[in-house]
Every structure is written in structure tokens, then in C-alpha cells.
Motif scaffolding. Structure first.
Motif, short mmCIF file in Angstrom:
data_model
loop_
_atom_site.label_atom_id
_atom_site.label_comp_id
_atom_site.label_asym_id
_atom_site.label_seq_id
_atom_site.Cartn_x
_atom_site.Cartn_y
_atom_site.Cartn_z
N VAL A 10 0.83 -1.20 0.00
CA VAL A 10 0.00 0.00 0.00
C VAL A 10 0.87 1.25 0.00
O VAL A 10 0.59 2.23 -0.71
N LYS A 11 1.94 1.24 0.78
CA LYS A 11 2.83 2.40 0.82
C LYS A 11 3.49 2.64 -0.53
O LYS A 11 3.64 3.79 -0.97
N CYS B 104 0.79 4.14 -2.86
CA CYS B 104 0.48 5.53 -2.50
C CYS B 104 1.61 6.47 -2.89
O CYS B 104 1.37 7.63 -3.26
N ALA B 105 2.84 6.01 -2.82
CA ALA B 105 3.99 6.84 -3.22
C ALA B 105 3.97 7.11 -4.72
O ALA B 105 4.42 8.17 -5.18
N ALA B 106 3.44 6.16 -5.49
CA ALA B 106 3.44 6.30 -6.95
C ALA B 106 2.17 6.96 -7.47
O ALA B 106 2.16 7.52 -8.57
N ASN B 107 1.09 6.91 -6.71
CA ASN B 107 -0.19 7.44 -7.18
C ASN B 107 -0.84 8.27 -6.08
O ASN B 107 -1.30 7.74 -5.07
N PRO B 108 -0.91 9.60 -6.25
CA PRO B 108 -1.50 10.46 -5.21
C PRO B 108 -3.00 10.29 -5.05
O PRO B 108 -3.57 10.77 -4.07
N PHE B 109 -3.64 9.61 -5.99
CA PHE B 109 -5.08 9.40 -5.90
C PHE B 109 -5.44 8.18 -5.06
O PHE B 109 -6.62 7.88 -4.86
N VAL B 110 -4.42 7.47 -4.60
CA VAL B 110 -4.64 6.32 -3.72
C VAL B 110 -4.32 6.73 -2.29
O VAL B 110 -3.25 7.26 -2.01
N LYS B 111 -5.25 6.47 -1.39
CA LYS B 111 -5.07 6.78 0.02
C LYS B 111 -4.97 5.48 0.81
O LYS B 111 -5.68 4.51 0.51
N TYR C 55 -1.86 6.91 8.26
CA TYR C 55 -2.52 7.39 7.05
C TYR C 55 -1.46 7.61 5.97
O TYR C 55 -0.32 7.98 6.28
N LEU C 56 -1.85 7.44 4.74
CA LEU C 56 -0.98 7.76 3.61
C LEU C 56 -1.76 8.60 2.60
O LEU C 56 -2.91 8.28 2.28
N ASN C 57 -1.15 9.68 2.13
CA ASN C 57 -1.76 10.60 1.16
C ASN C 57 -3.04 11.23 1.68
O ASN C 57 -3.84 11.73 0.92
N ASP C 58 -3.21 11.21 2.99
CA ASP C 58 -4.44 11.76 3.55
C ASP C 58 -4.24 12.02 5.03
O ASP C 58 -4.48 11.15 5.86
N VAL C 59 -3.79 13.23 5.37
CA VAL C 59 -3.56 13.57 6.77
C VAL C 59 -4.82 14.19 7.34
O VAL C 59 -5.28 15.22 6.85
N PRO C 60 -5.44 13.56 8.34
CA PRO C 60 -6.70 14.08 8.88
C PRO C 60 -6.53 15.47 9.45
O PRO C 60 -5.56 15.76 10.17
N GLY C 61 -7.46 16.35 9.13
CA GLY C 61 -7.47 17.69 9.70
C GLY C 61 -8.62 17.82 10.67
O GLY C 61 -9.26 16.84 11.04
N SER C 62 -8.92 19.03 11.08
CA SER C 62 -10.00 19.24 12.05
C SER C 62 -11.35 18.87 11.47
O SER C 62 -12.29 18.58 12.21
N ASP C 63 -11.47 18.91 10.14
CA ASP C 63 -12.74 18.61 9.51
C ASP C 63 -12.80 17.16 9.01
O ASP C 63 -13.76 16.75 8.38
N LYS C 64 -11.78 16.38 9.31
CA LYS C 64 -11.73 15.00 8.85
C LYS C 64 -12.68 14.14 9.67
O LYS C 64 -12.68 14.19 10.88
N PRO C 65 -13.54 13.35 9.01
CA PRO C 65 -14.42 12.43 9.76
C PRO C 65 -13.59 11.48 10.61
O PRO C 65 -12.55 11.01 10.17
N LYS C 66 -14.01 11.26 11.80
CA LYS C 66 -13.26 10.40 12.71
C LYS C 66 -14.17 9.30 13.23
O LYS C 66 -15.38 9.46 13.35
N PRO C 67 -13.58 8.16 13.57
CA PRO C 67 -14.39 7.10 14.17
C PRO C 67 -14.91 7.56 15.51
O PRO C 67 -14.25 8.31 16.20
#
Length: 320
Positions: free
Chosen positions: A54-55, A58-65, A307-319
Motif C-alpha cells: 500500500v505504501k 500511495c507513493a506512486a499514485n497520489p489518488f490512492v489513500k 494514514y498515507l496521502n491523507d492527513v486528517p485535519g479538524s474537519d476530517k471524519p473520525k471514528p
């Protein structure tokens, strides 16, 4: 950032060599359709080194998280995590082993547009699984259908196309135990069924053993249905009715001078039988009480470690 047209959510467990062709085939399909996309791979702590793959992807394709759980939480927790972090107008849920074919995605979109539907479920008309696997699956879905009171088709799994309205409704559920197919059916959105091709597994075998399926079935039944309680109540009423009738018969025999004391074995068997029913009833009630306690604790149904290619921010849905 503009949300993509399509999010593809795939739980990852046990098939590391299928991940790269899966992402490539999804990308080829989306590019051919001319739509923007994102692929969310949720590693449920696969023991076969899937996270390393997966890593690399994700390193080769920014559209994959990529998302990796802190431990194994199960397939449906992985689906929930992927859905909560998806942003597309439409979401496709599919397994990572390539039995669900990405080339069916355009057909799913076509069916949704033609029928003006928010859910299109892929129906595996001909399953490429062993006879044993198909038999186990049929028995599993038959048991779930009976115990939950909801008809479930063994040829329909998680693979399908879901509109954002459906996904947001699913993600709004504040419950620890979630079973994707039952929840989708419960919500009431009228689905469209589409027959699709079903491929053989690219490698390995399903991680759902008979024991795991039975455990999952019990989790689903006790979380979504009170039918087991009604079954026990029905058994109790039947025993009470039979006992009442036998009591009347015995009373009449006594009045007619035909009363005969029952033998020791029948008495002991009756005591054992009633004792077993009572223990089962108390135990079943205890299971439901335990489930209530489990939900009251409001523990998260999953924990994301990386997480890869997707760093959760304050507006990121969380479990929850």
C-alpha cells in the motif's frame, strides 16, 4: 479541493499481490470514463505484508489513500473507516482480491442513471468459488435471513455503487457493531440489482472460516434482531401449554382413580429439560444485556494507526 466523482473503498486483508493490479484497473476504468476518483485502501492489519505494498502504491499514485488499523478490527470496520474518509459523490465498495471486477464499475453507473437509483448492488450470477464455499455462504445467509427477519441474498455481498446520501446516512449510525449489508437494507433506499461477472481469487483463500462466519452471524443477530428472545419465549409458551394440558389429563385420571406416579427417569429428564431451557433463557438475556453495555461504553469500532496521502485535519471524519 474539489471532491472526486468516485471513491473506491477496499478493505485489505490477505491479498497483497492483488493490490497493484486492482488500483491500476480502477484507474484505467475511471480514466476511460473521464471521471475523477480516489481509491481508499484500508489495511485491517493484514499479516502478509499488504501495508508495504500500500505504501508503494500511495507513493506512486497520489489518488490512492492508505489507512492502517492499530489491530485487526474486521472487514466491516474497514468498510466503515473507508466510507467515513471518502469524499466522492459516489462510492464503490469492493474486495481487494479481484473477485469483484473494476471493469463492472461503468455498468453500475449506467444502472444507477437508468433507474435513478442511489444504490446499485452487484449480484454474482455465477460465483467462482468452491462448492464448499458456496454451501457455507448459502447456509450463513439463510441463517441471517431467518434470525434477522430480513431476506438476504447469498449472491449479493458488499460490491456495489452507493450515492453520497446513502454513505452519509450509514456513517451517521452511532453503533459499535455494524454489518454493512444489513444496514444498507434497513435504511430503506430501494436498490437496483445488476448481474456481474465474478472472478476467481487471485491468490490465497477467504479468511472467513466456518468458525468466524458463525461468530459474525451471532454478532449480527444479537445486534440487529430480537428474534432469538422471541424464539425462547415461544418455546416457553409451548412448554407451558403442553404442561397445562398434561396437568388437566392427570387431574382427570386422578378423579377416575387411574392416577399413576411417574417413574424416576421421566421426572429427572423433565427437570433437566426445563433446567436447560431456563439456563438458555437467562444466558440469552445476558448476551443482550452485555451488548447493551458494550454499546453504552461507546468505544470506537476501529482505530487508525497510519494514514498515507491523507492527513486528517479538524474537519476530517473520525471514528466515534
Amino acid at each position: 479541493m474539489t471532491a472526486p466523482k468516485l471513491s473506491v473503498v477496499s478493505p485489505v486483508y490477505g491479498s497483497p499481490t492483488s493490490l497493484e493490479p486492482l488500483c491500476q484497473r480502477v484507474a484505467d476504468v475511471c480514466n476511460k470514463m473521464g471521471i475523477s476518483y480516489e481509491i481508499i485502501l484500508v489495511d485491517d492489519r493484514c499479516p502478509r505484508g499488504s501495508w508495504k505494498v500500500v505504501k508503494e502504491i500511495c507513493a506512486a499514485n497520489p489518488f490512492v489513500k492508505g489507512m492502517r488499523f492499530s489491530r485487526n478490527f474486521g472487514q466491516h470496520s474497514a468498510i466503515e473507516a473507508g466510507l467515513k474518509h471518502s469524499t466522492g459523490e459516489w462510492v464503490v465498495v469492493m474486495d481487494c482480491d479481484l473477485q469483484d471486477q473494476p471493469e463492472e464499475i461503468p455498468n453500475l453507473f449506467e444502472a444507477a442513471e437508468k433507474e435513478d437509483a442511489k444504490i446499485v448492488l452487484a449480484r454474482r450470477a455465477e460465483r467462482n468459488d468452491s462448492l464448499y464455499r458456496r454451501a457455507i455462504s448459502a447456509g450463513y445467509y439463510g441463517l441471517l435471513s431467518f434470525m434477522t427477519g430480513k431476506p438476504l441474498d447469498a449472491s449479493v455481498a458488499n460490491f456495489g455503487l452507493y450515492h453520497r446520501t446513502v454513505v452519509d446516512a450509514y456513517c451517521s449510525w452511532e453503533e459499535e457493531q455494524k454489518y454493512f449489508p444489513v444496514m444498507i437494507q434497513w435504511m430503506g433506499f430501494e436498490p437496483v440489482y445488476l448481474d456481474v461477472a465474478h472472478s476467481k481469487r487471485s491468490e490465497g483463500k477467504s479468511s472467513y472460516t466456518l468458525g468466524k462466519l458463525l461468530r459474525l452471524a451471532s454478532d449480527v443477530v444479537f445486534s440487529f434482531s430480537d428474534r432469538p428472545l422471541w424464539i425462547i419465549v415461544t418455546i416457553g409458551l409451548i412448554i407451558a401449554a403442553i404442561t397445562f394440558v398434561l396437568s388437566i389429563v392427570t387431574f382427570i385420571q386422578a378423579l377416575m382413580g387411574q392416577f399413576d406416579v411417574s417413574g424416576y427417569p421421566s421426572l429427572i429428564l423433565s427437570i433437566w429439560f426445563m433446567g436447560g431451557v431456563l439456563i438458555c433463557s437467562v444466558g440469552l438475556t445476558g448476551i443482550y444485556v452485555g451488548r447493551t453495555l458494550r454499546e453504552a461504553k461507546a468505544r470506537p469500532s476501529y482505530i487508525v494507526a497510519d494514514y498515507l496521502n491523507d492527513v486528517p485535519g479538524s474537519d476530517k471524519p473520525k471514528p466515534r
